[in-house]
Enzyme design. Structure first.
Site, short mmCIF file in Angstrom:
data_model
loop_
_atom_site.label_atom_id
_atom_site.label_comp_id
_atom_site.label_asym_id
_atom_site.label_seq_id
_atom_site.Cartn_x
_atom_site.Cartn_y
_atom_site.Cartn_z
N TYR A 17 0.82 -1.22 0.00
CA TYR A 17 0.00 0.00 0.00
C TYR A 17 0.85 1.27 0.00
CZ TYR A 17 -3.00 -3.69 1.82
OH TYR A 17 -3.66 -4.87 2.02
N TYR A 145 -12.32 -7.71 6.41
CA TYR A 145 -11.16 -7.71 5.51
C TYR A 145 -10.83 -9.16 5.18
CZ TYR A 145 -6.63 -7.37 3.42
OH TYR A 145 -5.61 -7.51 2.52
N ASP A 246 -13.35 -16.98 7.93
CA ASP A 246 -11.99 -16.59 7.56
C ASP A 246 -11.20 -16.45 8.87
OD1 ASP A 246 -9.66 -15.27 7.00
OD2 ASP A 246 -10.56 -13.78 5.66
N LYS A 275 -1.46 -17.09 7.58
CA LYS A 275 -0.61 -16.37 8.53
C LYS A 275 0.22 -17.27 9.45
CE LYS A 275 -3.02 -11.93 8.54
NZ LYS A 275 -2.06 -11.05 7.95
#
Ligand code: PMP
Length: 436
Positions: A17, A145, A246, A275
């Protein structure tokens, strides 16, 4: 690192980003060990981020190093199409054992976003196989997200996500307000009515409901009561939707239980992991589903699940994931996360008295200070680095998710520096008593 290398970085390498015309500062890292990241000039930082929440055992972990080295000498990669190998099978066994009962089928994906893409494709193929060809939309909470590739991006929060930027490119889905905040907050009947209404209005077009159970991470570090998940699950059953959890951020102990689904007490149809799966060593993710979901996909028009990336089931990543899970299970991880939780609560609580601060909340190994005004990331980070800690806020959220092996003293230091930074920009007098 030489200044020449740094200048190459500034001119050529995109960081997450960021802009290449106006890059944000980056700090060159030489090494990392335990909960300490050492910069190229020797300056040491206590890590409050676990490298975006994945390095749960810290860095340079002997058991994980050994697993990777041993596997490298056998084979670093072979295609998973037509081949299989011990690391993938052993990882699969462990995932079936430790995830909620019934998640018996596993797709090994290469990143969290890809595992969400796969979950979405599983749901659509499942519904199409059941004759629901009109069911190709998704329903989700606002404020979520799920990753940066197209499918996940389309179910991220429509306002803070990238929907405006990519309108016309990403598919449109259905959203319902996020559950009211607070892990232990009582269930809000008006919100439940809103959920029921939205399901009634759009469920017939939807393949699945997708959400981050209990903690919405990058969408705002928002904690909510798991009772809402049970309500969503009942609504999914009633309206014929699958439910996708998720758990890329919440999996492997971060919220105090191995998977956040355990707070809700039931098994979703599909679950995404990533992760901390490899202890932060390599990119790897997994999409798990129930036998029923896999069976129906097997009877679909295609008969197969239509996904198969080049690096699927990469042996190095699987071997290090096996070692990471074994290490986690052999460690006193519950005690570590609960001690971390107590320390975060104790040392972040004084921030609640500061005028700049809207809320302080802690759940498991996650501590959040929410401010009224957005944080100037580059400025705050320079402050943190100068005081020897690594923290990367976003928006109005300053948060800590350190490795589980962080010491009490290191946790105290991380919290103290957050407080110092807040004090440095706000001279506001105390406005309320602690905990009020
Ligand atoms: N889902 C959640 C809940 C996440 O937190 C993230 C990453 N922050 C992702 C998906 C995407 O994972 P990745 O960055 O590995 O693609």
């Amino acid at each position: 690192m030489t200044s020449d290398q740094l200048s190459f970085d500034r001119s050529h390498l995109w960081h997450p980003y960021t802009s290449l015309s106006k890059p944000l500062p980056v700090y060159p890292v030489a090494s990392a060990s335990g909960a300490t990241i050492t910069l190229a000039d020797g300056w040491e930082l206590t890590d409050g981020m676990a490298s975006w929440w994945c390095a749960v055992h810290g860095y340079n972990v002997p058991e994980l190093n050994a697993a990777l080295q041993e596997q490298t000498l056998k084979m670093s990669h072979v295609m998973f199409g037509g081949f299989t190998h011990e690391p993938a099978v052993e990882l699969g066994r462990r995932l079936v054992d430790i995830t909620p009962a019934g998640l018996n089928k596993i797709f090994l994906a290469d990143s969290g976003s890809v595992s969400v893409e796969v979950a979405m494709k599983m749901a659509v193929q499942y519904q199409h196989a059941k004759g629901g060809r009109q069911r190709s939309k998704f329903l989700t909470f606002r404020g979520g997200y799920h990753g940066d590739t197209t499918g996940p991006m389309s179910v991220c929060d429509p306002d803070t996500g990238m929907h405006g930027l990519f309108s016309g490119f990403i598919p449109t889905h259905h959203f319902v307000g996020r559950p009211p905040g607070g892990f232990s907050a009582p269930v809000d009947a008006a919100y439940v009515a809103e959920l029921e209404e939205v399901f009634s209005a759009c469920a017939a077009k939807c393949a699945a409901f997708i959400c981050e159970p209990v903690v919405q991470g990058a969408g705002g570090m928002h904690f909510y009561n798991p009772a809402y998940l049970r309500i969503v699950n009942d609504l999914c059953t009633k309206h014929g939707l699958l439910l996708i959890f998720d758990e890329i951020a919440t999996g492997f102990g971060r919220t105090g239980v191995m998977f956040a689904a355990e707070h809700a007490g039931f098994t979703p149809d599909i679950m995404c992991l990533g992760k901390a799966l490899t202890g932060g060593y390599m990119t790897l993710a997994a999409t798990l589903c129930t036998d029923e979901v896999a069976d129906v996909i097997g009877q679909s028009e295609a008969r197969v699940l239509m996904h198969g990336p080049t690096f699927m089931g990469n042996p190095l990543a699987c071997a290090v994931a096996v070692a990471s899970i074994d290490l986690l299970l052999a460690s006193p991880w519950q005690k570590r996360v609960s001690t971390l939780s107590e320390n975060l609560s104790l040392h972040l609580r004084p921030a609640a008295r500061m005028g700049a601060v809207k809320d302080v909340r802690v759940l498991g190994g996650i501590g959040v200070v929410e401010t009224h005004e957005p944080v100037d990331v580059a400025k705050a980070q320079a402050f943190y680095v100068a005081r020897g800690v690594w923290i990367r806020p976003f928006g109005t959220r300053i948060y800590l998710m350190p490795p589980y092996i962080v010491s009490a003293e290191e946790t105290r230091k991380l919290c103290r520096v957050i407080l110092e930074e807040l004090e440095s920009r706000s001279q506001d007098a105390p406005t309320a008593a602690p905990g009020s």
